[in-house]
Design an enzyme around this catalytic site. Sequence first.
Site, PDB file in Angstrom:
ATOM      1  N   TRP A 266       3.606  -7.236   5.584  1.00 14.68           N
ATOM      2  CA  TRP A 266       2.978  -7.089   4.262  1.00 14.68           C
ATOM      3  C   TRP A 266       3.587  -8.052   3.270  1.00 14.68           C
ATOM      4  O   TRP A 266       2.881  -8.639   2.437  1.00 14.68           O
ATOM      5  CB  TRP A 266       3.020  -5.645   3.785  1.00 14.68           C
ATOM      6  CG  TRP A 266       2.078  -4.792   4.585  1.00 14.68           C
ATOM      7  CD1 TRP A 266       2.407  -3.764   5.416  1.00 14.68           C
ATOM      8  CD2 TRP A 266       0.649  -4.932   4.669  1.00 14.68           C
ATOM      9  NE1 TRP A 266       1.276  -3.254   6.009  1.00 14.68           N
ATOM     10  CE2 TRP A 266       0.184  -3.950   5.570  1.00 14.68           C
ATOM     11  CE3 TRP A 266      -0.288  -5.785   4.081  1.00 14.68           C
ATOM     12  CZ2 TRP A 266      -1.171  -3.795   5.889  1.00 14.68           C
ATOM     13  CZ3 TRP A 266      -1.640  -5.637   4.395  1.00 14.68           C
ATOM     14  CH2 TRP A 266      -2.064  -4.655   5.294  1.00 14.68           C
TER      15      TRP A 266
ATOM     16  N   LYS B 197      -2.244   5.842   1.732  1.00 13.79           N
ATOM     17  CA  LYS B 197      -1.137   6.274   2.580  1.00 13.79           C
ATOM     18  C   LYS B 197      -0.502   7.550   2.052  1.00 13.79           C
ATOM     19  O   LYS B 197      -0.346   8.503   2.784  1.00 13.79           O
ATOM     20  CB  LYS B 197      -0.101   5.164   2.706  1.00 13.79           C
ATOM     21  CG  LYS B 197      -0.501   4.144   3.765  1.00 13.79           C
ATOM     22  CD  LYS B 197      -0.659   2.755   3.268  1.00 13.79           C
ATOM     23  CE  LYS B 197      -1.308   1.873   4.316  1.00 13.79           C
ATOM     24  NZ  LYS B 197      -1.371   0.486   3.894  1.00 13.79           N
TER      25      LYS B 197
ATOM     26  N   ASP C  10       5.543  -3.700  -3.958  1.00 10.92           N
ATOM     27  CA  ASP C  10       4.374  -3.161  -3.247  1.00 10.92           C
ATOM     28  C   ASP C  10       4.801  -1.847  -2.602  1.00 10.92           C
ATOM     29  O   ASP C  10       5.352  -1.834  -1.506  1.00 10.92           O
ATOM     30  CB  ASP C  10       3.903  -4.165  -2.185  1.00 10.92           C
ATOM     31  CG  ASP C  10       2.795  -3.592  -1.291  1.00 10.92           C
ATOM     32  OD1 ASP C  10       2.374  -2.433  -1.510  1.00 10.92           O
ATOM     33  OD2 ASP C  10       2.346  -4.308  -0.374  1.00 10.92           O
TER      34      ASP C  10
HETATM   35  C1  LIG Z   1      -1.647  -0.802   3.783  1.00 12.36           C
HETATM   36  C2  LIG Z   1      -0.799  -1.726   3.007  1.00 12.36           C
HETATM   37  C3  LIG Z   1      -1.341  -2.789   2.271  1.00 12.36           C
HETATM   38  C4  LIG Z   1      -2.827  -3.119   2.277  1.00 12.36           C
HETATM   39  O1  LIG Z   1      -3.541  -2.175   1.616  1.00 12.36           O
HETATM   40  P1  LIG Z   1      -5.144  -2.340   1.425  1.00 12.36           P
HETATM   41  O2  LIG Z   1      -5.437  -1.233   0.490  1.00 12.36           O
HETATM   42  O3  LIG Z   1      -5.754  -2.198   2.766  1.00 12.36           O
HETATM   43  O4  LIG Z   1      -5.389  -3.678   0.833  1.00 12.36           O
HETATM   44  C5  LIG Z   1      -0.485  -3.599   1.545  1.00 12.36           C
HETATM   45  N1  LIG Z   1       0.833  -3.382   1.527  1.00 12.36           N
HETATM   46  C6  LIG Z   1       1.399  -2.368   2.231  1.00 12.36           C
HETATM   47  C7  LIG Z   1       2.878  -2.160   2.174  1.00 12.36           C
HETATM   48  C8  LIG Z   1       0.604  -1.518   2.984  1.00 12.36           C
HETATM   49  O5  LIG Z   1       1.158  -0.510   3.686  1.00 12.36           O
END
Ligand SMILES: *Cc1c(COP(=O)(O)O)cnc(C)c1O
Length: 367
Positions: A102, A203, A179
Site C-alpha cells: 500500500w 475494513k 493511511d
Molecule cells: C484496502 C486498502 C487501501 C485501498 O482501499 P480502496 O478503498 O480499495 O481504494 C489502501 N490502503 C490500505 C492500507 C488498505 O488496506
Amino acid sequence: MSIIYNFSAGPAVLPKEVLQQARDEMLNWHGSGMSVMEMSHRGEEFMSIAAKVESDLRELANIPDHYKILFLQGGASSQFAMVPMNLLRGKSSADYINTGQWSQKAIEEAKKYCAVNIAASAEDAHFTYVPALDEWKINPDTAYVHYTPNETIGGVEFNWVPDISQVMGGKADIPLVADMSSNILSRLLDVTPFGLIYAGAQKNIGPAGLVLVIVREDLLGKSIAGTPTMYHYKTHADHNSMYNTPPTYAIYIMGLVLTWLKQKGGLAAMEAINISKSKLLYDLIDSSDFYQCPVAKSDRSRMNIPFTLKNTALDNEFLKQAKARGLLQLKGHRSVGGMRASIYNAMPYEGVMTLVSFMKEFEKIYG
Ligand SMILES: *Cc1c(COP(=O)(O)O)cnc(C)c1O
C-alpha cells in the site's frame, strides 16, 4: 445457518448487532417511513444521522475542533492523489516511508505530482519489519511525510507514532500523513501528531464506498492549480461533506458501528480485545514449526495476520477443511501466498478461538 467466521481482508466483517439494527431499520428509519437509502442528504433526518456520526467520532478519538472530518468517496486509492494535490503547498517534493504494497501504491501516485523521497524502506527484507525512526532520512524541505501504519497485505503494523520533529532535531513543522485504512479505531488514537489521516471504510468502520479523512484545518485551501473541485479537501470541508451527494447509507452504517464501539467501551477497550485476539493466534503460530509468520515480532499487525504452512502442498486442504468448519476467506493475498487471517474489530474473540482450535487439529493430523 451454522456459525461462520469471515476473515476477509476487506470488505470485511461487520458487527452482527450493526447488521441486525440495519435490518430492523431498513424500511422505516425511526418512524420516518423511509429507508436511509431513500432520504435526501439535505433533509432533517439524514442531517441528524451525519451530525451524530461526526460527534461520536470526535468523542471516541477525542478529535479537537481544528481538525475537520470529511466523508468522501473514491476509496483510499483516491487519497493517494488527493494528498499530494492538496498538501504540496508550493513545495516540489514529499517524503514517503515504504513498508509494503500500500505504501508503494501511494508512492507511485505521488510521483505524478512531485519528487518522492523514500525516507525509509523495508524492501531489503521483503517488507517484514518497520524501519526504526532513527534511520529515517527526512528531507528538511519535504511538504509532508506519508506512511502506512498498517500494511494490510504484509501484516506489518507500526506500534508507535513517528515523531518527525525528533528526527529533525526538534525543529520541524512537517505534517505527518497516515493511511489508516486497515487499523483505524482498532487502538487508541491521538490525532494531534498528524496533519492528515485517511481510511477507506470497508475494513474497520463500515461498508465500501466511504472514505474518512481527518485533516488539520490550516492545511486546507492550498491545492495545486488544476485540482478538480471534487479533489479539493476544502470543497468538502466548507460544505460539511455535502457539496455533492455523500455516500449516505455507508455513513449511516458507520454511525451504527461507532455506537457499537462506544457500547464496547471505546477505543481503549477495543485495543485490549485486539491485543488478546491477535496474541491467541500469534502464540499458536510461534509455538509450532508447522505454521510460520514472516513478520518481525515487534512489528506484527493486530489486524491482518499472514501465516504459511511449512508444507505448502497442504494449503488447499487447509483452506477446504477450514471452510467446512465455517472459517472463510483465509487464503493469503495472491502476491504473498499462504494464509491471512484478518481479525478486525468486528471479528469476535470466539472466531479467533475457533480458528486456533482448527489449526491445532489440522497440525495434529498433518504435522
Ligand atoms: C484496502 C486498502 C487501501 C485501498 O482501499 P480502496 O478503498 O480499495 O481504494 C489502501 N490502503 C490500505 C492500507 C488498505 O488496506
